[in-house]
Design an enzyme around this catalytic site. Structure first.
Site, PDB file in Angstrom:
ATOM      1  CG  MET A 192      -1.775   1.212   1.368  1.00  0.00           C
ATOM      2  SD  MET A 192      -2.433   1.053   3.085  1.00  0.00           S
ATOM      3  CE  MET A 192      -2.996   2.705   3.118  1.00  0.00           C
ATOM      4  CB  SER A 250      -8.544  -1.769  -4.348  1.00  0.00           C
ATOM      5  OG  SER A 250      -8.377  -0.708  -3.800  1.00  0.00           O
ATOM      6  CG  ASP A 251      -2.192  -1.790  -1.833  1.00  0.00           C
ATOM      7  OD1 ASP A 251      -2.157  -0.699  -0.975  1.00  0.00           O
ATOM      8  OD2 ASP A 251      -1.097  -2.536  -1.736  1.00  0.00           O
ATOM      9  CG  HIS A 252      -2.931   4.495  -2.221  1.00  0.00           C
ATOM     10  ND1 HIS A 252      -2.886   5.518  -3.318  1.00  0.00           N
ATOM     11  CD2 HIS A 252      -3.245   5.300  -1.186  1.00  0.00           C
ATOM     12  CE1 HIS A 252      -3.100   6.491  -2.825  1.00  0.00           C
ATOM     13  NE2 HIS A 252      -3.402   6.543  -1.473  1.00  0.00           N
ATOM     14  N   GLY A 253      -5.121   2.974  -4.981  1.00  0.00           N
ATOM     15  CA  GLY A 253      -5.230   3.496  -6.480  1.00  0.00           C
ATOM     16  C   GLY A 253      -5.111   2.106  -7.320  1.00  0.00           C
TER      17      GLY A 253
END
Length: 784
Positions: free
Chosen positions: A1, A302-305
């Site tokens: 992340m 989800s992970d970041h973006g």
């Protein structure tokens, strides 16, 4: 992340966030005078029936409100106060992360209580190895080989984070790592699926507790990074993963499965692709494996973006297709992007996304909030303003005793020639090195809400231990590195509040000062290694050596002829060839956390006997990566002591690890008897016992870890040379001995075959018991 400030907020970011939260508070307080608060508009009579309550609530939700629940928003300048307040009140935010106090979170929850259906938000944060109190990094916790120690760290972290109004942590991180070039090796628990699985189980239970819903002093665990993130090609972060299914099932997937089986409420989806399909849009991973095969009933984040990044991966033409692929694959919640919010209405209208796809995701998000206890009380962890601590960083909020005790168990003694350690509290000790008095580097990466100035450095720890009994002479000796490119990289995200601060003197002047200090002392302690940013997300390395200027310092110190004790601070295995050959003693401390300086001093002076064991192999050089103990058997294996021609080997240097998995010394000595089997044959539904006697043959009390390995002698597919199947940490007084019995059943012998069937195949099995993975006693039995 990834977050904008992965190590700690820069000064301007902190000031901006405080102004922004103050605006939110003002807005919330003004509006709260106009409307009384009430909890979610589900039927209170249904609160005892999770499915019925959620179904009733969903029947009242509009499509826009459902889509709003899919948003996990990052707190910060990208989401101004007025905009966030409007979004929350409109029911367009499901949760936030990076707001870390009750005073920060309360006005945001107040906003949710003013939305039409009053669906509470949850608040998440990266509580990886501590919160206000920072414990050793993952590799350090794993080095304890003590599940009670791990549980103490995780439970304390949960209590502190919950007291700050946090509902979920993105932890534990259970990615198997066999390539120490990968910067996030520091975050995880090492290379072995059995050890990491055991730690995963204990971590989830310690973070979440046993109550349903989760108690007010516990957090929901979001296990990460699903899946195979630690196997990125070349050890380069975010890179591709290509792996055959057998290896997945036998080596890399077990820790995630263990966390799921332990009841983890959420899963963070990895950023990498797997065999050509990104995890975020991977139907096989998120639907077939996670939900159908494993029976996972929780939330996926989800992970970041990561959803937007499907366009970069090249599997989506645009954000609309990225949203379509992700929601249909089973990524429930979108972290830190607008894709679901902007694209799902049109996708639903066109029929490219079915209403059922949206409802499935919303149901899991609401289910997670139910399990956090937020429908019963949205303020269950936030509490009332009257109960807020006067200072969030108050010393009274720290758990220093627990931090010190855990750190004592997390260090590994690698070398100790001529019983150099423990040191005497007399005479003069020279302390040198760029990490000897670095508060920020004691914390390690992903240090939560830990405050660097509250850490105990090695310098302070030694001085506190010595008092007036001996003289401590300090010299910095070197910077972390003299490479400007590396310094600029490490300080880029914190440019106005740099973590790596260079001494302006020349390297020669600093070394001269250190040599002078060494010559005036009886022994030299050198604190060397990596700054914490060197072992972090996106901080992959091409070399595992110490920086050149630190090596120059060590060589100059060695030339003084004084005993040289190396205290390593690092987040990955390093190339220690020179150190092994030249240092009098080497203590691997990793990053030890808030009380690290005291704990290291406790070890150096012998107030505590080191008992840690390596959870990851130390390779001889970067050229021998990957180097891990449970590698596959080969047709032409290299045999130590025999010619290497036409065997699988590297001819320029010795083969095998510099320090093997499971290795670690003590200030006392231990002996291990041969292995006795309870019977020579085991029935398919039966058990056999393997027994050894371990004895403390030294002069002081100490603990060691007795490790059980099993080798499948002949199987239907190629199997590892050995696999860890159990371990026991044993404390013995001088001259004391104990019998250690391991019970082996079919589960310990099972593996996934070529058809991905989990089987224990009949035949001979070799039992290996040792105090590390290399030096073992053996016996055998046959499975009918």
């Amino acid at each position: 992340m990834f977050i904008k400030h992965p190590a700690r907020p820069a000064a301007h970011a902190r000031r901006s966030r405080h102004r922004y939260i103050a605006s939110v508070c003002a807005l919330a307080c003004a509006v709260s005078l106009l409307a009384p608060q009430a909890y979610a508009q589900g039927k209170p009579a249904l609160l005892g029936d999770k499915a019925a309550f959620i179904n009733d609530l969903m029947s009242q939700m509009t499509v826009d409100e459902k889509i709003g629940q899919l948003r996990l928003v990052s707190i910060g300048p990208d989401m101004p106060a007025k905009k966030l307040a409007d979004e929350i009140a409109a029911g367009r935010v499901g949760g936030t992360f990076n707001s870390v106090t009750r005073a920060d979170n309360r006005p945001l929850q107040d906003g949710a209580m003013r939305s039409r259906l009053k669906i509470p938000m949850f608040f998440a944060y990266d509580v990886i190895h501590g919160h206000r109190t920072t414990f050793p990094i993952g590799l350090g916790l794993a080095s304890s080989w003590d599940l009670d120690v791990v549980a103490t760290a995780m439970r304390t972290a949960a209590e502190e984070a919950a007291a700050d109004g946090i509902d979920m942590t993105f932890a534990p991180m259970v990615d198997i790592s066999r390539d120490p070039r990968w910067g996030r090796t520091s975050e995880g628990f090492g290379e072995d699926p059995y050890l990491v699985s055991r730690i995963a189980e204990v971590s989830v239970r310690a973070l979440q507790g046993e109550k349903k819903p989760i108690a007010a002093d516990r957090l929901m665990a979001s296990v990460k990074h699903f899946a195979l993130y630690g196997a990125v090609e070349g050890g380069r972060d975010y890179n591709v993963v290509n792996m055959d299914p057998q290896r997945m099932y036998n080596d890399y997937l077990p820790p995630y499965r263990a966390a799921v089986d332990a009841g983890a409420g959420a899963i963070m989806v990895a950023l990498n692709s797997i065999n050509g399909t990104p995890a975020t849009s991977n139907v096989w991973l998120l639907q077939d494996l996670l939900r159908r095969e494993w029976g996972f009933k929780g939330l996926t984040v989800s992970d970041h973006g990561a959803i937007t990044e499907l366009v970069n991966h090249g599997v989506a033409r645009d954000e609309a297709e990225a949203a379509q692929l992700s929601i249909k694959a089973g990524t429930d919640m979108s972290m830190a992007d607008q894709v679901y919010l902007s694209q799902l209405p049109g996708l639903l209208k066109s029929g490219k996304v079915a209403q059922q796809d949206l409802d499935n995701a919303v149901r899991e998000i609401l289910g997670a909030k139910y399990d956090m206890g937020l429908f019963q009380d949205p303020y269950v962890r936030i509490g009332q303003a009257a109960g807020d601590p006067p200072s969030v960083n108050a010393e009274s909020r720290l758990h220093r005793a627990a931090a010190r005790e855990v750190a004592q168990q997390s260090m590994v003694l690698l070398e100790n020639r001529n019983a150099t350690l423990p040191l005497k509290k007399t005479g003069a000790i020279a302390l040198v090195g760029p990490l000897a008095d670095s508060h920020i580097d004691m914390l390690g990466s992903w240090s939560g809400a830990g405050v660097d100035k509250q850490t105990v450095t090695l310098k302070q720890g030694l001085q506190d231990a010595l008092g007036a009994k001996a003289k401590l002479v300090y010299a910095r000796g070197a910077n972390i590195t003299e490479d400007k490119h590396i310094v600029d990289y490490l300080n880029f995200l914190n440019w106005d509040d740099p973590e790596v601060v260079q001494d302006k003197r020349s390297p020669q002047a600093m070394i001269a000062e250190a040599v002078k200090a060494a010559r005036s002392a009886d022994v030299v302690v050198a604190a060397v290694g990596e700054s914490r940013g060197m072992s972090h997300e996106s901080s992959s390395r091409t070399q595992l050596t110490l920086p050149e200027n630190q090596m120059a310092l060590l060589k100059a110190l060695k030339a003084t002829g004084k005993p040289l004790v190396l205290v390593l601070m690092n987040g990955r295995p390093l190339d220690l060839n020179w150190a092994r050959d030249n240092a009098s003693a080497i203590l691997e401390t990793w990053y030890t956390g808030t009380e690290g300086g005291h704990a290291i001093a406790d070890i150096l002076f012998g107030d505590v006997n080191p008992s840690g064991k390596l959870p990851i192999t130390f390779p001889r050089s970067v050229g021998q990566i990957p180097s891990y103990y449970n590698h596959a058997r080969l047709g032409r294996p290299f045999t130590e002591g025999k010619p290497g021609n036409y065997t699988s080997q590297y001819f320029e240097e010795p083969n095998g690890p510099l320090y093997p998995f499971g290795y670690g010394l003590s200030y006392t000595e231990f002996s291990l008897s041969g292995v006795t089997m309870s019977q020579p044959v085991m029935k398919a539904d039966g058990r056999v016992d393997a027994t050894v006697t371990v004895k403390n043959t030294g002069r002081r009390a100490g603990a060691t870890v007795v490790q059980l390995y099993i080798r499948d002698v002949a199987a239907s597919v190629v199997r590892p040379v050995k696999e860890l199947k159990d371990f026991r940490k044993v404390l013995l007084q001088p001259g004391e001995q104990k019998e250690v019995r391991f019970t082996i059943d079919a589960k310990a012998l099972s593996f996934y075959n070529a058809k991905l069937e989990h089987v224990a195949e009949p035949g001979e099995f070799q039992v290996q018991v040792g105090l590390d993975s290399k030096d073992v006693k053996t016996a055998s039995f046959t499975l009918e």
